[in-house]
Enzyme design. Structure first.
Site, mmCIF file in Angstrom:
data_model
loop_
_atom_site.group_PDB
_atom_site.id
_atom_site.type_symbol
_atom_site.label_atom_id
_atom_site.label_comp_id
_atom_site.label_asym_id
_atom_site.label_seq_id
_atom_site.Cartn_x
_atom_site.Cartn_y
_atom_site.Cartn_z
ATOM 1 N N GLY A 110 0.838 -1.204 0.000
ATOM 2 C CA GLY A 110 0.000 0.000 0.000
ATOM 3 C C GLY A 110 0.868 1.246 0.000
ATOM 4 O O GLY A 110 0.576 2.237 -0.674
ATOM 5 N N ASP B 157 0.581 -0.427 13.074
ATOM 6 C CA ASP B 157 1.001 -1.740 12.582
ATOM 7 C C ASP B 157 1.295 -2.736 13.710
ATOM 8 O O ASP B 157 1.676 -3.873 13.453
ATOM 9 C CB ASP B 157 2.249 -1.597 11.692
ATOM 10 C CG ASP B 157 1.916 -0.883 10.390
ATOM 11 O OD1 ASP B 157 0.746 -0.902 9.978
ATOM 12 O OD2 ASP B 157 2.832 -0.288 9.779
HETATM 13 C C1 S3P Z 1 2.804 3.504 6.319
HETATM 14 C C2 S3P Z 1 1.666 4.027 6.869
HETATM 15 C C3 S3P Z 1 0.639 3.232 7.536
HETATM 16 C C4 S3P Z 1 1.155 1.839 7.893
HETATM 17 C C5 S3P Z 1 1.914 1.212 6.762
HETATM 18 C C6 S3P Z 1 3.108 2.055 6.381
HETATM 19 C C7 S3P Z 1 3.767 4.395 5.667
HETATM 20 O O1 S3P Z 1 -0.483 3.099 6.688
HETATM 21 O O2 S3P Z 1 0.083 1.001 8.264
HETATM 22 O O3 S3P Z 1 2.375 -0.081 7.112
HETATM 23 O O4 S3P Z 1 4.922 3.987 5.439
HETATM 24 O O5 S3P Z 1 3.396 5.541 5.376
HETATM 25 P P1 S3P Z 1 -1.665 4.209 6.662
HETATM 26 O O6 S3P Z 1 -1.131 5.416 6.061
HETATM 27 O O7 S3P Z 1 -2.733 3.557 5.837
HETATM 28 O O8 S3P Z 1 -2.066 4.365 8.092
#
Ligand code: S3P
Length: 440
Positions: free
Chosen positions: A97, A322
């Site tokens: 993501g 996380d």
């Molecule tokens: C992350 C942000 C978080 C986290 C992901 C890494 C990042 O997600 O859960 O593992 O590196 O910006 P969200 O922005 O959806 O909270």
């Protein structure tokens, strides 16, 4: 290699020192920013996991040279918006993501149409949370299925700064817009609910014009387009999210002690330490130092008895995002009923983690009260697992696998845990480190 892990014994008492691999958020951010810099950047201790390799593959497809050496990785950037590629390019963010959302920010000025795809899990996640603000800059996005990958990006040549309210506490959304601001004329102003601030610290270090005003709940961030980003070397510190599994392993084991070296303890990531300490865990920070705005430390953890339940303050949610799954295990062994509220974001992750976490505790014989955005966990300090447990993780979520492994090693019972290779997403050496700890 078998894809299934069988565990039928608790971990033996231990007294060890370990080092976890490089921080995933920083590894991906370094790759993307180095790809926008001019010239040769190097990263040491870059995490070599699937998510990070997907980031390297993506910038390679965008015409950036990448060299992997034994001890470091080299990226040779072509400057801001300097990607060069042919028509009909497809980028695969696989399970990540962070990569999928952040890279879109860098592509809003792309002269050619680009397709972004991901694996089964990523294709179930909401991308409108970044494409909506990115459209305000002037780029266009086309989905086949509403707000889900695959998507197509139609860049625009006239990108202007925007005003954006980030209200979820999502660092991915905030960072995607911050990265887009590198291409935008004028000022981009972001009002963002508190979340991890690695992008801000890197922007400051790279002398990208950024102003940050902090209020209690929000950060007000103004960014102006830099003329150039200088190539930069970076030593990636250890990942606190990976460390969290070993913190809980130690807390819930008997007569054990563990020192985890060189972990990033950026305050926007340390909710796990605050929460575990409030529950009575013995954790202390040693040799705290600064590195380019990030805080690094060694973390000493000792087995902890008399753990108590927590009514977890909502203000800690984003700095713990996380780590909740593994914290749920401590709640399962604490005295009293723990309450975690306003955590619906957990169901937006690689798998619906709030639901999974609660389900795994139920399989262990722990009572939970689950709603759409909260869970209450009825702790059992003397928990005995009586039935065999099988964890079939259909979305191959790495953190579900690691949480289950820690549960098995600390709470006993007979476990069969599927999708061993899911650890390659964020922490390929997870099981190897467990082996070294269990080898007295
Ligand atoms: C992350 C942000 C978080 C986290 C992901 C890494 C990042 O997600 O859960 O593992 O590196 O910006 P969200 O922005 O959806 O909270």
């Amino acid at each position: 290699m078998s894809k299934v892990l069988f565990i039928k014994n608790k971990i033996k008492e231990f007294n060890k020192q370990i080092q976890v691999s490089g921080d995933k958020s920083l590894s991906i951010r370094w790759i993307l920013l180095a790809s926008q810099a001019t010239g040769k950047s190097r990263a040491y201790n870059l995490l070599m996991s699937e998510d990070v390799l997907a980031a390297l593959d993506s910038i390679k497809k965008l015409g950036i040279k990448v060299k992997l050496h034994k001890k470091h990785c080299e990226v040779i950037g072509n400057g801001i918006n300097g990607y060069k590629y042919k028509k009909n390019l497809t980028i695969n963010a696989r399970n990540s993501g962070t990569l999928g959302r952040l890279i879109l920010g860098l592509l809003i000025k792309s002269p050619q149409v680009i397709k972004l795809i991901g694996d089964k899990s990523l294709s179930k996640r909401d991308f409108s949370r970044v494409t909506s603000p990115l459209e305000k800059f002037g780029a266009k996005f086309h989905y086949k299925i509403k707000n889900r990958l695959p998507l197509t990006i139609f860049g625009s040549q006239s990108i202007e700064g925007i005003k954006y309210l980030e209200n979820k506490g999502s660092a991915q959304c905030k960072s995607s817009v911050m990265f887009a601001a590198l291409n935008a004329s004028g000022t981009t102003s972001i009002k963002a609910k508190k979340s991890r601030n690695h992008s801000e610290l890197l922007f400051k270090y790279l002398k990208i014009p950024i102003k940050i005003k902090k209020t209690k709940k929000y950060d007000l961030i103004d960014i102006k387009q830099p003329k150039k980003i200088k190539a930069f070397n970076y030593q990636i510190p250890g990942d606190i999210s990976s460390s969290a599994f070993f913190m809980v392993l130690t807390i819930l084991s008997n007569n054990s002690k563990l020192l985890i070296k060189n972990v990033n303890i950026n305050p926007s990531r340390t909710g796990v330490i605050t929460i575990l300490k409030k529950m009575g865990a013995k954790i202390s920070l040693k040799n705290i130092r600064n590195y380019r705005g990030e805080k690094i430390s060694n973390i000493l953890i000792k087995s902890s008895q008399n753990l108590k339940a927590i009514n977890c303050p909502q203000a800690l949610n984003s700095s713990t995002i996380d780590e909740f799954l593994v914290i749920f295990l401590v709640a399962a062994r604490a005295k009293g009923i723990s309450y975690f509220k306003d955590v619906s974001e957990l169901n937006q992750k690689e798998s619906p983690r709030l639901n999974w976490g609660s389900k795994i505790l139920n399989m262990m014989g722990v009572k939970t009260e689950l709603t759409k955005d909260s869970v209450k966990i009825h702790g059992q300090p003397n928990l005995k697992i009586t039935k065999p447990i099988i964890i079939k993780n259909y979305l191959k979520d790495h953190r579900v696998f690691m949480m289950s492994t820690i549960a098995a090693l600390t709470c006993g019972g007979q476990w069969k845990i599927y999708d061993k290779d899911s650890i390659n997403t964020s922490f390929p050496s997870f099981l190897k480190i467990i082996k070294t700890i269990n080898n007295n």
